[in-house]
Design a protein around this motif. Structure first.
Motif, PDB file in Angstrom:
ATOM      1  N   HIS A   1       0.835  -1.202   0.000  1.00 31.62           N
ATOM      2  CA  HIS A   1       0.000   0.000   0.000  1.00 31.62           C
ATOM      3  C   HIS A   1       0.874   1.257   0.000  1.00 31.62           C
ATOM      4  O   HIS A   1       0.626   2.190  -0.771  1.00 31.62           O
ATOM      5  CB  HIS A   1      -0.932  -0.033   1.214  1.00 31.62           C
ATOM      6  CG  HIS A   1      -1.801   1.171   1.355  1.00 31.62           C
ATOM      7  ND1 HIS A   1      -2.791   1.481   0.454  1.00 31.62           N
ATOM      8  CD2 HIS A   1      -1.836   2.144   2.297  1.00 31.62           C
ATOM      9  CE1 HIS A   1      -3.401   2.597   0.836  1.00 31.62           C
ATOM     10  NE2 HIS A   1      -2.837   3.014   1.949  1.00 31.62           N
ATOM     11  N   MET A   2       1.900   1.271   0.851  1.00 31.56           N
ATOM     12  CA  MET A   2       2.808   2.430   0.914  1.00 31.56           C
ATOM     13  C   MET A   2       3.531   2.619  -0.414  1.00 31.56           C
ATOM     14  O   MET A   2       3.663   3.749  -0.898  1.00 31.56           O
ATOM     15  CB  MET A   2       3.840   2.246   2.031  1.00 31.56           C
ATOM     16  CG  MET A   2       3.323   2.548   3.409  1.00 31.56           C
ATOM     17  SD  MET A   2       3.186   4.300   3.696  1.00 31.56           S
ATOM     18  CE  MET A   2       4.893   4.700   3.962  1.00 31.56           C
ATOM     19  N   ARG A   3       4.014   1.538  -0.989  1.00 28.01           N
ATOM     20  CA  ARG A   3       4.723   1.617  -2.266  1.00 28.01           C
ATOM     21  C   ARG A   3       3.797   2.159  -3.359  1.00 28.01           C
ATOM     22  O   ARG A   3       4.183   3.022  -4.148  1.00 28.01           O
ATOM     23  CB  ARG A   3       5.254   0.236  -2.659  1.00 28.01           C
ATOM     24  CG  ARG A   3       6.097   0.264  -3.934  1.00 28.01           C
ATOM     25  CD  ARG A   3       6.405  -1.102  -4.472  1.00 28.01           C
ATOM     26  NE  ARG A   3       5.174  -1.686  -5.004  1.00 28.01           N
ATOM     27  CZ  ARG A   3       4.751  -2.907  -4.759  1.00 28.01           C
ATOM     28  NH1 ARG A   3       5.440  -3.713  -3.987  1.00 28.01           N
ATOM     29  NH2 ARG A   3       3.632  -3.347  -5.271  1.00 28.01           N
ATOM     30  N   ASN A   4       2.578   1.664  -3.372  1.00 27.97           N
ATOM     31  CA  ASN A   4       1.617   2.134  -4.375  1.00 27.97           C
ATOM     32  C   ASN A   4       1.291   3.613  -4.193  1.00 27.97           C
ATOM     33  O   ASN A   4       1.252   4.370  -5.163  1.00 27.97           O
ATOM     34  CB  ASN A   4       0.337   1.303  -4.325  1.00 27.97           C
ATOM     35  CG  ASN A   4       0.556  -0.120  -4.804  1.00 27.97           C
ATOM     36  OD1 ASN A   4       1.580  -0.439  -5.402  1.00 27.97           O
ATOM     37  ND2 ASN A   4      -0.397  -0.973  -4.517  1.00 27.97           N
TER      38      ASN A   4
ATOM     39  N   ILE B   1      -9.811   6.582  -6.977  1.00 26.46           N
ATOM     40  CA  ILE B   1     -10.495   6.043  -8.149  1.00 26.46           C
ATOM     41  C   ILE B   1     -10.018   4.622  -8.454  1.00 26.46           C
ATOM     42  O   ILE B   1     -10.815   3.755  -8.811  1.00 26.46           O
ATOM     43  CB  ILE B   1     -10.297   6.965  -9.374  1.00 26.46           C
ATOM     44  CG1 ILE B   1     -11.095   8.249  -9.180  1.00 26.46           C
ATOM     45  CG2 ILE B   1     -10.698   6.267 -10.671  1.00 26.46           C
ATOM     46  CD1 ILE B   1     -10.754   9.354 -10.162  1.00 26.46           C
ATOM     47  N   CYS B   2      -8.732   4.380  -8.267  1.00 22.79           N
ATOM     48  CA  CYS B   2      -8.157   3.054  -8.556  1.00 22.79           C
ATOM     49  C   CYS B   2      -8.321   2.067  -7.400  1.00 22.79           C
ATOM     50  O   CYS B   2      -7.871   0.927  -7.484  1.00 22.79           O
ATOM     51  CB  CYS B   2      -6.679   3.196  -8.918  1.00 22.79           C
ATOM     52  SG  CYS B   2      -6.426   4.063 -10.466  1.00 22.79           S
ATOM     53  N   GLY B   3      -8.949   2.504  -6.305  1.00 23.32           N
ATOM     54  CA  GLY B   3      -9.232   1.608  -5.193  1.00 23.32           C
ATOM     55  C   GLY B   3      -8.105   1.449  -4.182  1.00 23.32           C
ATOM     56  O   GLY B   3      -8.216   0.642  -3.256  1.00 23.32           O
ATOM     57  N   GLU B   4      -7.039   2.217  -4.318  1.00 18.18           N
ATOM     58  CA  GLU B   4      -5.924   2.120  -3.372  1.00 18.18           C
ATOM     59  C   GLU B   4      -6.258   2.799  -2.040  1.00 18.18           C
ATOM     60  O   GLU B   4      -5.817   2.364  -0.989  1.00 18.18           O
ATOM     61  CB  GLU B   4      -4.656   2.745  -3.983  1.00 18.18           C
ATOM     62  CG  GLU B   4      -3.407   2.454  -3.204  1.00 18.18           C
ATOM     63  CD  GLU B   4      -3.074   0.964  -3.144  1.00 18.18           C
ATOM     64  OE1 GLU B   4      -2.693   0.511  -2.046  1.00 18.18           O
ATOM     65  OE2 GLU B   4      -3.184   0.269  -4.162  1.00 18.18           O
ATOM     66  N   VAL B   5      -7.036   3.871  -2.094  1.00 19.09           N
ATOM     67  CA  VAL B   5      -7.499   4.555  -0.878  1.00 19.09           C
ATOM     68  C   VAL B   5      -8.951   4.162  -0.684  1.00 19.09           C
ATOM     69  O   VAL B   5      -9.794   4.472  -1.524  1.00 19.09           O
ATOM     70  CB  VAL B   5      -7.360   6.088  -1.015  1.00 19.09           C
ATOM     71  CG1 VAL B   5      -7.990   6.797   0.177  1.00 19.09           C
ATOM     72  CG2 VAL B   5      -5.898   6.488  -1.163  1.00 19.09           C
ATOM     73  N   PRO B   6      -9.247   3.470   0.407  1.00 17.20           N
ATOM     74  CA  PRO B   6     -10.628   3.006   0.616  1.00 17.20           C
ATOM     75  C   PRO B   6     -11.581   4.150   0.942  1.00 17.20           C
ATOM     76  O   PRO B   6     -11.195   5.124   1.590  1.00 17.20           O
ATOM     77  CB  PRO B   6     -10.504   2.055   1.809  1.00 17.20           C
ATOM     78  CG  PRO B   6      -9.271   2.472   2.513  1.00 17.20           C
ATOM     79  CD  PRO B   6      -8.356   3.068   1.490  1.00 17.20           C
ATOM     80  N   MET B   7     -12.805   4.028   0.485  1.00 15.83           N
ATOM     81  CA  MET B   7     -13.842   5.019   0.775  1.00 15.83           C
ATOM     82  C   MET B   7     -14.862   4.460   1.763  1.00 15.83           C
ATOM     83  O   MET B   7     -15.460   5.206   2.508  1.00 15.83           O
ATOM     84  CB  MET B   7     -14.559   5.428  -0.516  1.00 15.83           C
ATOM     85  CG  MET B   7     -13.684   6.200  -1.480  1.00 15.83           C
ATOM     86  SD  MET B   7     -13.104   7.757  -0.815  1.00 15.83           S
ATOM     87  CE  MET B   7     -14.593   8.714  -0.767  1.00 15.83           C
ATOM     88  N   ARG B   8     -15.031   3.174   1.759  1.00 15.66           N
ATOM     89  CA  ARG B   8     -16.030   2.523   2.597  1.00 15.66           C
ATOM     90  C   ARG B   8     -15.677   2.691   4.077  1.00 15.66           C
ATOM     91  O   ARG B   8     -14.552   2.444   4.493  1.00 15.66           O
ATOM     92  CB  ARG B   8     -16.072   1.050   2.237  1.00 15.66           C
ATOM     93  CG  ARG B   8     -17.107   0.284   2.988  1.00 15.66           C
ATOM     94  CD  ARG B   8     -17.062  -1.165   2.612  1.00 15.66           C
ATOM     95  NE  ARG B   8     -18.379  -1.534   2.141  1.00 15.66           N
ATOM     96  CZ  ARG B   8     -18.636  -2.594   1.458  1.00 15.66           C
ATOM     97  NH1 ARG B   8     -17.680  -3.409   1.116  1.00 15.66           N
ATOM     98  NH2 ARG B   8     -19.866  -2.867   1.097  1.00 15.66           N
ATOM     99  N   GLY B   9     -16.655   3.123   4.852  1.00 16.29           N
ATOM    100  CA  GLY B   9     -16.472   3.246   6.292  1.00 16.29           C
ATOM    101  C   GLY B   9     -15.732   4.505   6.735  1.00 16.29           C
ATOM    102  O   GLY B   9     -15.494   4.700   7.912  1.00 16.29           O
ATOM    103  N   ARG B  10     -15.370   5.351   5.802  1.00 17.38           N
ATOM    104  CA  ARG B  10     -14.663   6.587   6.135  1.00 17.38           C
ATOM    105  C   ARG B  10     -15.653   7.735   6.211  1.00 17.38           C
ATOM    106  O   ARG B  10     -16.599   7.809   5.451  1.00 17.38           O
ATOM    107  CB  ARG B  10     -13.592   6.913   5.078  1.00 17.38           C
ATOM    108  CG  ARG B  10     -12.558   5.838   4.862  1.00 17.38           C
ATOM    109  CD  ARG B  10     -11.484   5.918   5.938  1.00 17.38           C
ATOM    110  NE  ARG B  10     -10.593   4.777   5.905  1.00 17.38           N
ATOM    111  CZ  ARG B  10      -9.371   4.802   5.427  1.00 17.38           C
ATOM    112  NH1 ARG B  10      -8.887   5.892   4.917  1.00 17.38           N
ATOM    113  NH2 ARG B  10      -8.634   3.719   5.479  1.00 17.38           N
ATOM    114  N   THR B  11     -15.406   8.636   7.139  1.00 18.43           N
ATOM    115  CA  THR B  11     -16.279   9.789   7.302  1.00 18.43           C
ATOM    116  C   THR B  11     -15.525  11.057   6.907  1.00 18.43           C
ATOM    117  O   THR B  11     -14.301  11.074   6.866  1.00 18.43           O
ATOM    118  CB  THR B  11     -16.749   9.930   8.760  1.00 18.43           C
ATOM    119  OG1 THR B  11     -15.600  10.172   9.588  1.00 18.43           O
ATOM    120  CG2 THR B  11     -17.468   8.684   9.240  1.00 18.43           C
TER     121      THR B  11
END
Length: 133
Positions: A3-6, A115-125
Motif C-alpha cells: 500500500h505504501m509503495r503504491n 479512483i483506482c481503489g488504493e485509498v478506501p472510501m467505505r467506512g470513512r467519514t
C-alpha cells in the motif's frame, strides 16, 4: 508495505505531472534531478501526511481523523515537501506557487488512488470521530 509503495507511486506521478505541466512548480535541467526532486516531494508528502494523521488521532483521541483532517495533513506535507525539494534541488525544481502546486499534487495523488481503489472510501467519514473512552 505494498500500500505504501503504491501510494508513493501516486504521489511521485502527481508531483511529476505538476512540475512538468508547470502548475505552481517547474522543472529545469536534468531529467534525473527532476525525478530525484519529485521523489523527495513524494516521500515527504506521504510519510509526513501519515505522521500528521497519527498526531491528529493521538492529540484529539480520535478513532478516525475524518477526510477533512487527513486531506489537510497531506496538503500541508505536500507543501512542505515542495519547499524542501526546491531548496535541495535549487537548479532542478522551481516552486512559483506552492499552495496551488501542493493542492493539485495532493488532489491528483489522492484522487487517482481513490479512483483506482488504493485509498478506501467505505467506512470513512468526512468529519473526525472521537473515541468513546
Amino acid at each position: 508495505m505494498k500500500h505504501m509503495r503504491n501510494l508513493f507511486g501516486y504521489f511521485l506521478a502527481a508531483t511529476l505531472v505538476v512540475a512538468f505541466a508547470g502548475i505552481g512548480a517547474e522543472v529545469a535541467g536534468s531529467i534525473w534531478l527532476a525525478i530525484a526532486a519529485s521523489a523527495v516531494v513524494a516521500s515527504i508528502a506521504l510519510v509526513g501526511g501519515i505522521f500528521v494523521t497519527m498526531i491528529f488521532r493521538t492529540l484529539f483521541k480520535l478513532v478516525q481523523t475524518g477526510r477533512i483532517l487527513q486531506y489537510a495533513g497531506f496538503w500541508l506535507t505536500s507543501f512542505l515537501g515542495l519547499k524542501a525539494a526546491a531548496s535541495l534541488f535549487a537548479t532542478a525544481l522551481f516552486v512559483t506557487n506552492p499552495l496551488l502546486a501542493s493542492f493539485v499534487l495532493f488532489a491528483l495523488a489522492f484522487g487517482s488512488a481513490t479512483i483506482c481503489g488504493e485509498v478506501p472510501m467505505r467506512g470513512r467519514t468526512w468529519l473526525p470521530v472521537k473515541s468513546k473512552r
